[in-house]
Design a protein around this motif. Structure first.
Motif, short mmCIF file in Angstrom:
data_model
loop_
_atom_site.label_atom_id
_atom_site.label_comp_id
_atom_site.label_asym_id
_atom_site.label_seq_id
_atom_site.Cartn_x
_atom_site.Cartn_y
_atom_site.Cartn_z
N GLY A 1 0.79 -1.22 0.00
CA GLY A 1 0.00 0.00 0.00
C GLY A 1 0.82 1.27 0.00
N ILE A 2 0.12 2.38 0.01
CA ILE A 2 0.74 3.70 -0.13
C ILE A 2 1.60 4.07 1.06
CG2 ILE A 2 0.22 6.17 -0.33
CD1 ILE A 2 -2.27 5.34 -1.97
N LYS A 3 1.15 3.73 2.25
CA LYS A 3 1.93 4.11 3.44
C LYS A 3 3.30 3.44 3.44
CE LYS A 3 -2.23 4.97 6.16
NZ LYS A 3 -3.08 4.53 7.29
N GLY A 4 3.33 2.15 3.13
CA GLY A 4 4.61 1.46 3.04
C GLY A 4 5.48 2.00 1.93
N PHE A 5 4.86 2.36 0.81
CA PHE A 5 5.58 2.95 -0.32
C PHE A 5 6.21 4.28 0.09
CE2 PHE A 5 5.21 5.61 -4.30
CZ PHE A 5 6.25 5.00 -5.00
N THR A 6 5.47 5.09 0.83
CA THR A 6 5.98 6.39 1.28
C THR A 6 7.16 6.21 2.23
OG1 THR A 6 3.77 7.35 1.07
CG2 THR A 6 5.36 8.56 2.40
N LEU A 7 7.04 5.28 3.15
CA LEU A 7 8.16 5.02 4.07
C LEU A 7 9.38 4.50 3.33
CD1 LEU A 7 6.16 3.44 7.02
CD2 LEU A 7 7.35 5.64 7.04
N SER A 8 9.15 3.69 2.30
CA SER A 8 10.27 3.18 1.51
C SER A 8 10.94 4.31 0.72
CB SER A 8 9.80 2.07 0.57
OG SER A 8 9.41 0.92 1.29
N MET A 9 10.16 5.28 0.25
CA MET A 9 10.75 6.44 -0.42
C MET A 9 11.63 7.22 0.54
SD MET A 9 8.02 8.06 -3.14
CE MET A 9 6.64 8.27 -1.98
N ILE A 10 11.15 7.42 1.76
CA ILE A 10 11.95 8.15 2.75
C ILE A 10 13.25 7.40 3.05
CG2 ILE A 10 12.02 8.92 5.15
CD1 ILE A 10 9.00 9.50 4.89
N ILE B 1 -11.59 -9.29 -3.09
CA ILE B 1 -10.44 -9.80 -2.35
C ILE B 1 -9.24 -8.94 -2.72
CG2 ILE B 1 -9.03 -11.81 -1.81
CD1 ILE B 1 -11.30 -13.56 -2.92
N THR B 2 -8.81 -8.11 -1.79
CA THR B 2 -7.76 -7.15 -2.09
C THR B 2 -6.78 -7.09 -0.93
OG1 THR B 2 -7.29 -4.85 -2.68
CG2 THR B 2 -9.12 -5.22 -1.18
N LYS B 3 -5.55 -6.76 -1.24
CA LYS B 3 -4.56 -6.57 -0.19
C LYS B 3 -4.13 -5.11 -0.17
CE LYS B 3 -0.75 -8.15 -3.14
NZ LYS B 3 0.23 -9.24 -3.38
N GLY B 4 -3.61 -4.68 0.97
CA GLY B 4 -3.21 -3.29 1.10
C GLY B 4 -3.67 -2.71 2.41
N ASP B 5 -3.55 -1.40 2.52
CA ASP B 5 -3.93 -0.69 3.73
C ASP B 5 -5.45 -0.68 3.88
OD1 ASP B 5 -3.14 1.34 5.96
OD2 ASP B 5 -4.71 2.35 4.80
N LEU B 6 -5.93 -1.04 5.07
CA LEU B 6 -7.38 -1.15 5.31
C LEU B 6 -8.11 0.15 5.01
CD1 LEU B 6 -9.86 -2.68 6.45
CD2 LEU B 6 -9.17 -1.88 8.72
N PHE B 7 -7.65 1.26 5.56
CA PHE B 7 -8.36 2.52 5.38
C PHE B 7 -8.37 2.95 3.92
CE2 PHE B 7 -7.21 3.84 9.98
CZ PHE B 7 -8.26 3.08 10.45
N ASP B 8 -7.23 2.79 3.24
CA ASP B 8 -7.14 3.22 1.86
C ASP B 8 -8.01 2.35 0.96
OD1 ASP B 8 -6.17 4.86 -0.25
OD2 ASP B 8 -4.73 3.29 -0.80
N GLN B 9 -8.04 1.05 1.16
CA GLN B 9 -8.86 0.19 0.33
C GLN B 9 -10.35 0.46 0.58
OE1 GLN B 9 -6.47 -0.36 -1.71
NE2 GLN B 9 -7.08 -2.45 -2.12
N GLU B 10 -10.72 0.71 1.81
CA GLU B 10 -12.12 1.05 2.11
C GLU B 10 -12.50 2.36 1.43
OE1 GLU B 10 -12.27 1.02 6.36
OE2 GLU B 10 -12.93 -1.08 6.44
N ARG B 11 -11.58 3.33 1.45
CA ARG B 11 -11.83 4.62 0.78
C ARG B 11 -12.05 4.42 -0.71
NH1 ARG B 11 -8.90 8.02 -2.47
NH2 ARG B 11 -7.10 6.62 -2.37
N LYS B 12 -11.17 3.65 -1.34
CA LYS B 12 -11.27 3.45 -2.78
C LYS B 12 -12.55 2.71 -3.15
CE LYS B 12 -6.94 1.89 -3.14
NZ LYS B 12 -5.64 1.45 -3.73
N LEU B 13 -12.92 1.72 -2.37
CA LEU B 13 -14.15 1.00 -2.65
C LEU B 13 -15.36 1.93 -2.54
CD1 LEU B 13 -15.71 -1.58 -3.25
CD2 LEU B 13 -15.67 -2.07 -0.79
#
Length: 233
Positions: A61-70, A123-135
């Motif tokens: 998900g996006i949060k892990g991606f952001t931390l990896s960028m940092i 059936i999706t993987k990723g950050d709970l809040f972000d996937q709920e938002r997108k749905l």
């Protein structure tokens, strides 16, 4: 045969709505921020290495991606990354989390055509809040009988979900753009696996198509799925 099919699982990101496009756009922005410290290709390679290392810690998900960028910014600057650059990376991550959802062609009509005859499970993987938002923003939520947001997709994951929401994996089908996450493990669990390719696929989601499996199918777009199911009957 597919006449016994009772449950259809759908992946979300890059199957029902756009996702990888925004990661690529943010990665380009990231490499430009660090252009004084290396070539874009090398920075992208080091970012991918950080993502691979961090998957077991941060998940998808996006949060892990952001931390990896940092983390990558700290590495390529040898610890001298300016605070303003960190601030811009965090802003880029927040923008991704707020980006409007763009459903892919045929998502609405395909789900609508199948939802009256089958149990439909997201059936999706990723950050709970972000996937709920997108749905919620996608307008697709009413088509689903169940929503499963998981940490990873393995044969055991599919066996458990299709037992909980259907009649077992052997009477289920999984549809998605990732061979590694959506197709191969679903087939290994005993279900059908249908690959719907997307022009952009994250490097860590690449896998060889299981062409030797009698339960593997590939279609060009979601609009062809109802016809495929009819052919299998």
């Amino acid at each position: 045969m597919a006449t016994q099919l009772s449950t259809i699982g759908f992946d979300a990101d890059d199957t029902l709505w756009q996702n990888e496009r925004f990661f690529r756009m943010t990665e380009e922005r990231f490499t430009m921020l660090l252009s004084d410290h290396g070539e874009a290709g090398d920075i992208s390679r080091r970012l991918l290495e950080a993502e691979r290392r961090n998957l077991s810690i941060y998940g998808f998900g996006i949060k892990g991606f952001t931390l990896s960028m940092i983390e990558t910014a700290i590495e390529v600057t040898e610890g001298r990354v300016p605070a303003d650059t960190i601030k811009e990376i965090l802003a880029a991550g927040r923008e991704m989390l707020k980006h409007p959802i763009e459903t892919l062609p045929h998502a609405h009509e395909t789900l609508g055509a199948l939802s009256n005859a089958y149990r439909i499970v997201l059936i999706t993987k990723g950050d709970l809040f972000d996937q709920e938002r997108k749905l919620a923003q996608s307008g697709l939520g009413d088509y689903f009988d169940a929503i499963e947001i998981v940490s990873d997709k393995t044969p055991a994951t599919y066996a458990r979900i299709f037992a909980r929401h259907g009649d077992g994996a052997d009477r289920a089908m999984m549809v998605g753009n990732s061979l590694k996450s959506d197709v191969v493990p679903a087939i290994e669990a005993g279900s059908w696996g249908v690959h719907v390719p997307h022009p952009l696929t994250w490097a860590l989601e690449h896998a060889e198509p299981p062409v030797g499996s009698p339960r593997f199918r590939a279609i060009d777009d979601l609009g062809l799925l109802p016809g495929l199911i009819e052919e299998l009957a």
